[in-house]
Design a protein around this motif. Structure first.
Motif, PDB file in Angstrom:
ATOM      1  N   ILE A 165       0.850  -1.199   0.000  1.00 51.91           N
ATOM      2  CA  ILE A 165       0.000   0.000   0.000  1.00 51.91           C
ATOM      3  C   ILE A 165       0.883   1.246   0.000  1.00 51.91           C
ATOM      4  N   PRO A 166       0.698   2.174  -0.964  1.00 52.52           N
ATOM      5  CA  PRO A 166       1.474   3.431  -0.942  1.00 52.52           C
ATOM      6  C   PRO A 166       1.166   4.211   0.347  1.00 52.52           C
ATOM      7  N   LYS A 167       2.188   4.497   1.108  1.00 47.32           N
ATOM      8  CA  LYS A 167       1.970   5.100   2.437  1.00 47.32           C
ATOM      9  C   LYS A 167       1.354   6.492   2.344  1.00 47.32           C
ATOM     10  N   ILE A 168       1.670   7.230   1.284  1.00 45.93           N
ATOM     11  CA  ILE A 168       1.111   8.568   1.152  1.00 45.93           C
ATOM     12  C   ILE A 168      -0.397   8.498   0.904  1.00 45.93           C
ATOM     13  N   ALA A 169      -0.879   7.367   0.360  1.00 53.03           N
ATOM     14  CA  ALA A 169      -2.320   7.201   0.151  1.00 53.03           C
ATOM     15  C   ALA A 169      -3.060   7.085   1.479  1.00 53.03           C
ATOM     16  N   LEU A 170      -2.325   6.731   2.541  1.00 54.74           N
ATOM     17  CA  LEU A 170      -2.941   6.603   3.862  1.00 54.74           C
ATOM     18  C   LEU A 170      -2.981   7.936   4.624  1.00 54.74           C
ATOM     19  N   PRO A 211      -4.511  10.867   4.088  1.00 48.38           N
ATOM     20  CA  PRO A 211      -5.851  11.408   4.401  1.00 48.38           C
ATOM     21  C   PRO A 211      -6.538  10.668   5.540  1.00 48.38           C
ATOM     22  N   THR A 223       2.930   8.910   8.945  1.00 49.67           N
ATOM     23  CA  THR A 223       3.131   8.530   7.545  1.00 49.67           C
ATOM     24  C   THR A 223       4.591   8.195   7.276  1.00 49.67           C
ATOM     25  N   ALA A 245       5.783  14.950   0.470  1.00 46.27           N
ATOM     26  CA  ALA A 245       4.393  14.710   0.056  1.00 46.27           C
ATOM     27  C   ALA A 245       3.411  15.070   1.162  1.00 46.27           C
ATOM     28  N   ILE A 263       0.443  18.219   1.287  1.00 49.57           N
ATOM     29  CA  ILE A 263      -0.994  17.985   1.451  1.00 49.57           C
ATOM     30  C   ILE A 263      -1.584  18.835   2.579  1.00 49.57           C
TER      31      ILE A 263
END
Length: 196
Positions: free
Chosen positions: A50-55, A57, A73, A141, A145
């Motif tokens: 799982i891409p950690k930056i996707a977590l 949010p 993150t 990243a 955000i």
């Protein structure tokens, strides 16, 4: 610029230290005990891709938009490669040395400290070089955000107003941070691996 660098360094160091220590602990446990490996392999295989930056949010929803979500993150991005690397390094400890230590009557803890950890140390330090770069990528990243201060926020703000000088300055600072971190780890390698 100084406040941005200070904020980013704090987040990076905290996230990297937390992720590295957690990864080191889990990796050692997985390498030393088969039941830990059975549990750890399943968890890491399902979560590592799982891409950690996707977590991020999700972490913002759970932990708020403050420092905790960004540090978490980074820590998570550092944790997985460190755990996998340490587990593999412990598993690759030279069996003849372990058997020799056993023949001299060393107990399990002494064998871990005197044989297993020294043999795994080069792989741990090599992984530290990789994870500090991973941490920098996730830091930027995360700051882009949801951060007011930090190098990522600085670069994003410069890009929004098309200020190429500030944009390049931010990128240069990131490069220097990566270079300095690499130099620190290289110094650790020279100090800790003199026996090689």
């Amino acid at each position: 610029m100084a406040i941005h660098i200070g904020k980013s360094l704090t987040r990076l160091l905290l996230g990297w230290l937390i992720g590295s220590l957690a990864g080191l602990s889990v990796g050692l446990a997985m390498g030393l005990w088969s039941w830990c490996r059975a549990i750890g392999d399943a968890a890491i295989s399902s979560l590592y891709p799982i891409p950690k930056i996707a977590l991020l949010p999700l972490f913002i929803l759970w932990l708020g938009i403050g420092e905790s979500s960004k540090i978490t993150t980074i820590a998570l991005g550092v944790f997985f490669p460190m755990a996998v690397s340490v587990c593999a390094a412990v598993d690759a400890a030279p069996r003849p040395f372990i058997r020799m230590a056993q023949s001299f009557g060393l107990d399990r803890m002494a064998i871990i400290v005197k044989v297993v950890l020294p043999s795994a140390l080069p792989a741990m330090l090599a992984c530290a070089r990789i994870t500090i770069s991973t941490g920098l990528v996730l830091l930027v990243a995360a700051e882009m955000i949801g951060a007011q201060y930090g190098i990522g926020a600085y670069i994003l703000a410069a890009g929004n107003i098309m200020d190429s000088e500030k944009l390049l300055a931010g990128v240069l600072v990131l490069s220097l941070l990566g270079t300095c971190a690499g130099a620190v780890i290289a110094a650790l390698e020279r100090t800790l691996l003199r026996w090689r």
